[in-house]
Write a protein that holds these residues in place. Structure first.
Motif, PDB file in Angstrom:
ATOM      1  N   VAL A 297     -18.661   4.338  27.256  1.00 50.98           N
ATOM      2  CA  VAL A 297     -19.105   4.337  25.856  1.00 50.98           C
ATOM      3  C   VAL A 297     -18.512   3.122  25.114  1.00 50.98           C
ATOM      4  CG1 VAL A 297     -18.935   5.565  23.641  1.00 50.98           C
ATOM      5  CG2 VAL A 297     -19.467   6.835  25.743  1.00 50.98           C
ATOM      6  N   CYS A 298     -17.219   2.889  25.304  1.00 50.98           N
ATOM      7  CA  CYS A 298     -16.562   1.770  24.607  1.00 50.98           C
ATOM      8  C   CYS A 298     -17.100   0.433  25.106  1.00 50.98           C
ATOM      9  CB  CYS A 298     -15.048   1.814  24.824  1.00 50.98           C
ATOM     10  SG  CYS A 298     -14.283   3.300  24.176  1.00 50.98           S
ATOM     11  N   ALA A 299     -17.192   0.302  26.424  1.00 53.93           N
ATOM     12  CA  ALA A 299     -17.590  -0.978  27.022  1.00 53.93           C
ATOM     13  C   ALA A 299     -19.014  -1.362  26.617  1.00 53.93           C
ATOM     14  CB  ALA A 299     -17.457  -0.912  28.541  1.00 53.93           C
ATOM     15  N   VAL A 300     -19.907  -0.361  26.562  1.00 52.57           N
ATOM     16  CA  VAL A 300     -21.309  -0.643  26.224  1.00 52.57           C
ATOM     17  C   VAL A 300     -21.402  -1.194  24.798  1.00 52.57           C
ATOM     18  CG1 VAL A 300     -23.523   0.465  25.697  1.00 52.57           C
ATOM     19  CG2 VAL A 300     -22.356   0.965  27.855  1.00 52.57           C
ATOM     20  N   ARG A 301     -20.721  -0.538  23.869  1.00 52.03           N
ATOM     21  CA  ARG A 301     -20.781  -0.986  22.470  1.00 52.03           C
ATOM     22  C   ARG A 301     -20.136  -2.364  22.296  1.00 52.03           C
ATOM     23  NH1 ARG A 301     -23.683  -0.240  17.779  1.00 52.03           N
ATOM     24  NH2 ARG A 301     -23.492   2.028  17.683  1.00 52.03           N
ATOM     25  N   MET A 302     -19.009  -2.580  22.954  1.00 52.13           N
ATOM     26  CA  MET A 302     -18.338  -3.869  22.812  1.00 52.13           C
ATOM     27  C   MET A 302     -19.179  -4.992  23.442  1.00 52.13           C
ATOM     28  SD  MET A 302     -15.714  -3.318  20.984  1.00 52.13           S
ATOM     29  CE  MET A 302     -14.675  -4.769  21.109  1.00 52.13           C
ATOM     30  N   GLU A 303     -19.832  -4.670  24.543  1.00 47.10           N
ATOM     31  CA  GLU A 303     -20.675  -5.690  25.164  1.00 47.10           C
ATOM     32  C   GLU A 303     -21.860  -6.028  24.256  1.00 47.10           C
ATOM     33  OE1 GLU A 303     -21.669  -5.191  29.267  1.00 47.10           O
ATOM     34  OE2 GLU A 303     -23.070  -6.893  29.209  1.00 47.10           O
ATOM     35  N   GLU A 304     -22.413  -5.014  23.609  1.00 42.01           N
ATOM     36  CA  GLU A 304     -23.517  -5.238  22.676  1.00 42.01           C
ATOM     37  C   GLU A 304     -23.077  -6.205  21.574  1.00 42.01           C
ATOM     38  OE1 GLU A 304     -24.259  -2.370  19.720  1.00 42.01           O
ATOM     39  OE2 GLU A 304     -26.415  -2.730  19.674  1.00 42.01           O
ATOM     40  N   LEU A 305     -21.859  -5.975  21.063  1.00 40.12           N
ATOM     41  CA  LEU A 305     -21.333  -6.830  20.001  1.00 40.12           C
ATOM     42  C   LEU A 305     -21.266  -8.302  20.440  1.00 40.12           C
ATOM     43  CD1 LEU A 305     -19.881  -7.405  17.333  1.00 40.12           C
ATOM     44  CD2 LEU A 305     -17.767  -6.593  18.391  1.00 40.12           C
ATOM     45  N   PHE A 306     -20.712  -8.537  21.618  1.00 45.72           N
ATOM     46  CA  PHE A 306     -20.590  -9.926  22.071  1.00 45.72           C
ATOM     47  C   PHE A 306     -21.948 -10.535  22.419  1.00 45.72           C
ATOM     48  CE2 PHE A 306     -16.117  -8.759  22.437  1.00 45.72           C
ATOM     49  CZ  PHE A 306     -15.563  -9.848  21.777  1.00 45.72           C
ATOM     50  N   THR A 307     -22.898  -9.681  22.803  1.00 44.72           N
ATOM     51  CA  THR A 307     -24.238 -10.185  23.084  1.00 44.72           C
ATOM     52  C   THR A 307     -24.918 -10.644  21.785  1.00 44.72           C
ATOM     53  OG1 THR A 307     -24.333  -8.639  24.911  1.00 44.72           O
ATOM     54  CG2 THR A 307     -26.411  -9.635  24.261  1.00 44.72           C
TER      55      THR A 307
END
Ligand SMILES: Nc1ncnc2c1ncn2[C@@H]1O[C@H](COP(=O)(O)OP(=O)(O)O)[C@@H](O)[C@H]1O
Ligand SMILES: [Mg+2]
Length: 406
Positions: A297-307
């Motif tokens: 859950v954390c990794a998906v949201r953080m990756e979205e942010l950097f994308t």
């Protein structure tokens, strides 16, 4: 306090906390002593945007009041206010002039004319300019530090223009005014953060500063010492917390604690069967949940942010021009694995920022206070130069006029 000293205050109304920092400018205007610090949980603000001016005003006053107490009951006086929110935007605009003089050397009026041209593009309706950030002067295609009296045919320059919604500006300013304090200037949050976590030398070598807060991520890209782009993404640590709260059916407070305990920006857990307590050991009604799903859950949201950040910067992400890479700050940059994620998505080296240019005590360490520390430094530089030249900041004055507050 000696009569010739100046007290200035920096205020950041973040999505999670409001911070106020007071400093005293030395007699020679060369340095600043931190004399007071105050903190209050922010209310009435969503993703950097004021949604309830009464509540936001109260939490802002609480932070300022606590800084004033901390400073031995001194008045906060002039306030430098950090600005963020999805309504804050920017664009580049360029100017170009043919050199007029017979000798073919650049005159002061050529410089003024190209500078004015680069500032000429007006913001959209209901928005006001916050900063005109001057880019390099280019003479016949080559950057020059100081074009005056140089020989050439064509002088060009670019300006990065940042602007914000007028009603939001008016709300922020009147919250400070309501408390009997004057706003001296408004400074983009990302510029404040960059000021406290990078050196002039690093900005010259090229660096992207990313401040990941609770409701917004503020960034600024420097190349050759100049601002190339700034932006605000309305996503931050609070979104990770909300995702966890929905996914695991726990309250946002419980999700926040779980995030701080087990959250990771890049997944590490390899064992599907590894489980952790949702609420912490021995809480009544607690359940065990797979660590892997929390990390995901954390990794998906953080990756979205950097994308999103990568998409925003697009053509600007040239590794050879950004030698220092990414410097991360803000509370949510402290999640383990953020450097690794930033580096892999953006294709640049990444590290966590430290406060370089001002000696700060332990309370102000950690990414949460980069903005307020940097805004205080801006305030110092601006106040010192104003005292030297006895001039007032013209852009901010025109903003105040637009808002009918001056
Ligand atoms: N160690 C940590 N790991 C993960 N997230 C953290 C950590 N420390 C703080 N945060 C997150 O940082 C955010 C607050 O950062 P801050 O920079 O103070 O935000 P803002 O300026 O928007 O109020 C919160 O979402 C909080 O959960
Ligand atoms: Mg912040």
């Amino acid at each position: 306090v000696p009569s010739h000293s100046r007290i200035i205050t920096a205020v950041e109304i973040g999505t999670s906390k409001t911070a106020a920092l007071m400093g005293e400018l030395s007699v020679d205007n060369q340095s600043l002593n931190i004399i007071g610090f105050g903190l209050s949980p922010t209310r009435g603000v969503s993703k950097g945007v004021i949604t309830d001016i009464t509540l936001a005003g109260e939490s802002t006053h609480a932070a300022i009041e606590s800084a004033e107490k901390n400073a031995g009951c001194m008045s906060a006086e002039g306030v430098f206010l950090a600005l963020t929110g999805g309504h804050v935007r920017g664009y580049a605009n360029s100017g170009i002039v043919e050199i007029q003089s017979k000798e073919g050397t650049v005159s002061q009026s050529d410089i003024e004319s190209v500078t004015n041209q680069s500032r000429m593009r007006p913001p959209p309706d209901e928005h006001a300019v916050i900063h005109f950030i001057q880019g390099p002067y280019i003479l016949d295609g080559k950057p020059v530090d100081q074009p005056l009296r140089m020989r050439g045919r064509r002088l060009e320059s670019t300006c990065w223009i940042t602007y914000a919604r007028t009603t939001q500006l008016a709300h922020s300013i009147s919250m400070i005014n309501d408390y009997g304090l004057r706003v001296c200037d408004i400074i983009l949050s990302s510029l404040g953060s960059a000021q406290s976590v990078t050196t002039r030398e690093e900005r010259r070598h090229g660096v992207l500063v990313v401040d990941i807060g609770a409701g917004t991520t503020d960034y600024v890209l420097y190349r050759n010492g100049f601002v190339v782009s700034t932006g605000v993404i309305p996503v931050g640590g609070q979104h990770v917390t909300n995702d966890l709260s929905l996914a695991l059916q726990i309250t946002p407070q419980q999700a926040e604690a779980l995030k701080l305990r087990c959250g990771r920006a890049v997944m590490q857990c390899k064992d599907r069967n590894e489980r952790v307590w949702r609420l912490g050991e021995r809480s009544i009604g607690d359940k065990e949940v797979p660590l892997m799903s929390i990390e995901r859950v954390c990794a998906v949201r953080m990756e979205e942010l950097f994308t999103i950040l990568k998409q925003n910067l697009e053509a600007h992400l040239i590794p050879e021009a950004i030698n220092v890479g990414v410097v991360l700050t803000g509370g949510a940059s402290r999640m383990p694995g953020v450097e690794q994620l930033a580096s892999s998505v953006l294709g640049l080296p990444a590290r966590l920022g430290e406060h370089l240019s001002m000696p700060v005590n332990g309370d102000l360490q950690g990414g949460q206070y980069s903005t307020v520390l940097g805004v205080l430094q801006y305030g110092m530089l601006e106040t010192a130069s104003r005292l030297r030249t006895k001039r007032t900041s013209s852009i901010f004055h025109s903003v105040m006029k637009t808002l009918k507050l001056a």
